[in-house]
Scaffold this motif. Structure first.
Motif, PDB file in Angstrom:
ATOM      1  N   ARG A  89     -12.236   1.920  10.031  1.00  0.00           N
ATOM      2  CA  ARG A  89     -11.038   1.102  10.128  1.00  0.00           C
ATOM      3  C   ARG A  89      -9.880   1.957  10.602  1.00  0.00           C
ATOM      4  O   ARG A  89      -9.713   3.081  10.205  1.00  0.00           O
ATOM      5  N   SER A  90      -9.076   1.400  11.463  1.00  0.00           N
ATOM      6  CA  SER A  90      -7.823   2.079  11.729  1.00  0.00           C
ATOM      7  C   SER A  90      -6.729   1.041  11.856  1.00  0.00           C
ATOM      8  O   SER A  90      -6.676   0.277  12.802  1.00  0.00           O
ATOM      9  N   VAL A  91      -5.923   1.005  10.812  1.00  0.00           N
ATOM     10  CA  VAL A  91      -4.827   0.057  10.762  1.00  0.00           C
ATOM     11  C   VAL A  91      -3.570   0.859  11.027  1.00  0.00           C
ATOM     12  O   VAL A  91      -3.303   1.820  10.330  1.00  0.00           O
ATOM     13  N   ASN A 139       0.581   3.735   2.695  1.00  0.00           N
ATOM     14  CA  ASN A 139       0.953   3.218   4.021  1.00  0.00           C
ATOM     15  C   ASN A 139       1.997   2.134   3.767  1.00  0.00           C
ATOM     16  O   ASN A 139       1.712   0.945   3.908  1.00  0.00           O
ATOM     17  N   TRP A 189     -11.332  -2.077  -0.513  1.00  0.00           N
ATOM     18  CA  TRP A 189     -11.180  -0.633  -0.363  1.00  0.00           C
ATOM     19  C   TRP A 189     -11.717   0.023  -1.625  1.00  0.00           C
ATOM     20  O   TRP A 189     -11.743  -0.595  -2.686  1.00  0.00           O
ATOM     21  N   ASP A 191       0.883  -1.168   0.000  1.00  0.00           N
ATOM     22  CA  ASP A 191       0.000   0.000   0.000  1.00  0.00           C
ATOM     23  C   ASP A 191       0.921   1.220   0.000  1.00  0.00           C
ATOM     24  O   ASP A 191       1.555   1.523   0.999  1.00  0.00           O
ATOM     25  N   LEU A 231     -12.923   6.457   1.779  1.00  0.00           N
ATOM     26  CA  LEU A 231     -12.469   5.496   2.774  1.00  0.00           C
ATOM     27  C   LEU A 231     -13.606   4.955   3.608  1.00  0.00           C
ATOM     28  O   LEU A 231     -14.503   5.705   3.986  1.00  0.00           O
ATOM     29  N   PHE A 282      -6.496   3.794  -2.727  1.00  0.00           N
ATOM     30  CA  PHE A 282      -5.128   3.295  -2.561  1.00  0.00           C
ATOM     31  C   PHE A 282      -4.575   2.676  -3.840  1.00  0.00           C
ATOM     32  O   PHE A 282      -3.410   2.313  -3.918  1.00  0.00           O
ATOM     33  N   CYS A 334      -0.951  -5.771   1.370  1.00  0.00           N
ATOM     34  CA  CYS A 334      -2.392  -6.044   1.404  1.00  0.00           C
ATOM     35  C   CYS A 334      -2.822  -6.925   0.233  1.00  0.00           C
ATOM     36  O   CYS A 334      -2.207  -6.895  -0.834  1.00  0.00           O
ATOM     37  N   PHE A 351      -6.914  -2.587  -4.451  1.00  0.00           N
ATOM     38  CA  PHE A 351      -6.867  -3.215  -3.135  1.00  0.00           C
ATOM     39  C   PHE A 351      -8.224  -3.768  -2.741  1.00  0.00           C
ATOM     40  O   PHE A 351      -9.229  -3.043  -2.760  1.00  0.00           O
ATOM     41  N   LEU A 356       2.596  -1.449   4.948  1.00  0.00           N
ATOM     42  CA  LEU A 356       1.558  -2.475   4.819  1.00  0.00           C
ATOM     43  C   LEU A 356       1.633  -3.226   3.495  1.00  0.00           C
ATOM     44  O   LEU A 356       1.855  -2.627   2.438  1.00  0.00           O
TER      45      LEU A 356
HETATM   46  N1  MLZ Z   1      -5.101   3.617   8.506  1.00  0.00           N
HETATM   47  C1  MLZ Z   1      -5.574   3.523   7.170  1.00  0.00           C
HETATM   48  C2  MLZ Z   1      -5.070   2.253   6.537  1.00  0.00           C
HETATM   49  C3  MLZ Z   1      -5.675   1.925   5.256  1.00  0.00           C
HETATM   50  C4  MLZ Z   1      -4.998   0.741   4.602  1.00  0.00           C
HETATM   51  C5  MLZ Z   1      -5.559   0.410   3.265  1.00  0.00           C
HETATM   52  N2  MLZ Z   1      -4.768  -0.473   2.539  1.00  0.00           N
HETATM   53  C6  MLZ Z   1      -5.212  -0.760   1.213  1.00  0.00           C
HETATM   54  C7  MLZ Z   1      -7.104   3.610   7.139  1.00  0.00           C
HETATM   55  O1  MLZ Z   1      -7.741   2.925   7.905  1.00  0.00           O
HETATM   56  O2  MLZ Z   1      -7.602   4.393   6.364  1.00  0.00           O
END
Ligand code: MLZ
Length: 265
Positions: free
Chosen positions: A262-264, A157, A181, A154, A258, A185, A162, A178, A160
Motif C-alpha cells: 500500500r502506498s497512501v 500520517n 492494519w 492516523d 505493515l 498505527f 481512517c 485501525f 489522514l
Molecule cells: N503510506 C502509509 C500509510 C498508512 C496509513 C495507515 N493508516 C491507518 C503506508 O502505506 O504504510
C-alpha cells in the motif's frame, strides 16, 4: 482513494455499530473552514503546551488546517480543526497579557527572536476573527464500547482520517485500532480527543476518508514476509504501558507490521 468506501455496507458486512455522536468532542455539524492559505494566527505550540506562537496556515483539508510555527522548520507541521481552542487570532497574546514565544527549536539565535517576530508579522495577512470557531463541549459520559466503529486521525500520517474500531476502554482512555492494519498505527487516547470522529463525519465535512487497510485479505497474506499470526498487537489489556503515548507508536517497530503493497500519500 476516496469514494469507494461505504460505511453502511461495511457496517453490515462486519455486523458492527458506530459509536454514538454523543461520545465525541465534535459538533454535530462540522465547522466551516474560512481560513486561507498563508494567513498568520497565534497557536499553542504542540511541543510546548504552555507557549503560544505565531503560526502560518500552510495547508487545509475540509475543516482542518495544517500549521507551521514561524521560526520552525517544515518538519514539525501539525493539523488542527478550525474549532480547536489551540487557535487564536493574531493579537490574542497582547490582549490577554501573554508573551508570544519562539517555537521550541527556534531556528535562530534566541536574541534574534524580537526582531524575527516583528519581521514575520509585518505585512502578513492575518486570519480574521470569524475563522475561529467555538470549541464543542466535552462529552459527558463514556459511551465508547469495544467493537464500536469511528473515524480517527492516523497520528503517524496526521493528514489522514481512517476507519477505526474501539479496541479497549480503560477509564478515560480508549484504544483506537485501525481497520485493516496490523496495529502499528493504533494508539491510546483520551476519549474526548479531537482526533476522534463519529462515523460519517468525513462525508459530512468534505474531508477524505481513507479506505480500511487490507490486513487479512489474500493479497496481503501472500505478500507478507511474516507468518500470518499477528493477534498480539490488538489484544486489549496488554497495552497499559502505551496509554501515555501521544503522537508516537504504541505497538513497537512499524515496518514488519505493515502491509507492503500500500502506498497512501
Ligand atoms: N503510506 C502509509 C500509510 C498508512 C496509513 C495507515 N493508516 C491507518 C503506508 O502505506 O504504510
Amino acid at each position: 482513494s476516496q469514494g469507494s468506501f461505504d460505511w453502511e455496507e461495511y457496517l453490515k458486512e462486519n455486523d458492527a455499530i458506530p459509536a454514538p455522536q454523543s461520545c465525541f468532542k465534535q459538533s454535530v455539524e462540522p465547522p466551516v473552514n474560512e481560513f486561507k492559505l498563508h494567513q498568520k494566527i497565534e497557536a499553542v505550540d504542540p511541543r510546548n503546551l504552555t507557549s503560544i506562537c505565531v503560526a502560518t496556515v500552510v495547508g487545509m483539508i475540509g475543516p482542518r488546517i495544517r500549521l507551521r510555527l514561524d521560526g520552525s522548520d517544515n518538519t514539525n507541521d501539525f493539523w488542527r480543526l478550525v474549532d480547536s481552542s489551540d487557535l487564536h487570532p493574531v493579537g490574542y497574546c497582547e490582549k490577554t497579557g501573554k508573551l508570544l514565544q519562539p517555537p521550541l527549536g527556534f531556528c535562530k539565535n534566541p536574541t534574534l527572536w524580537p526582531s524575527f517576530l516583528q519581521k514575520t508579522l509585518t505585512g502578513a495577512e492575518r486570519s480574521p476573527e470569524n475563522c475561529f470557531k467555538k470549541e464543542p463541549s466535552n462529552p459527558k459520559t463514556n459511551e465508547f464500547k469495544i467493537g464500536m466503529k469511528l473515524e480517527a486521525v492516523d497520528r503517524k500520517n496526521p493528514q489522514l482520517i481512517c476507519p477505526a474500531t474501539v479496541g479497549a476502554v480503560k477509564g478515560e482512555e480508549v484504544h483506537v485500532t485501525f481497520d485493516g492494519w496490523r496495529g502499528a498505527f493504533d494508539y491510546w487516547t483520551k476519549r474526548d480527543s479531537r482526533d476522534l470522529f463519529p462515523v460519517g463525519w468525513c462525508a459530512l465535512s468534505g474531508h477524505p476518508l481513507q479506505p480500511p487497510g487490507q490486513k487479512g485479505t489474500a493479497q496481503v497474506k501472500s505478500k507478507s514476509r511474516e507468518p500470518s499470526v499477528s493477534q498480539s498487537a490488538h489484544s486489549p489489556g496488554n497495552q497499559s504501558n502505551a496509554s501515555k503515548s501521544s503522537s508516537t507508536s504504541s505497538s513497537g517497530p512499524t515496518s514488519p507490521n505493515l502491509p507492503h503493497d500500500r502506498s497512501v500519500s
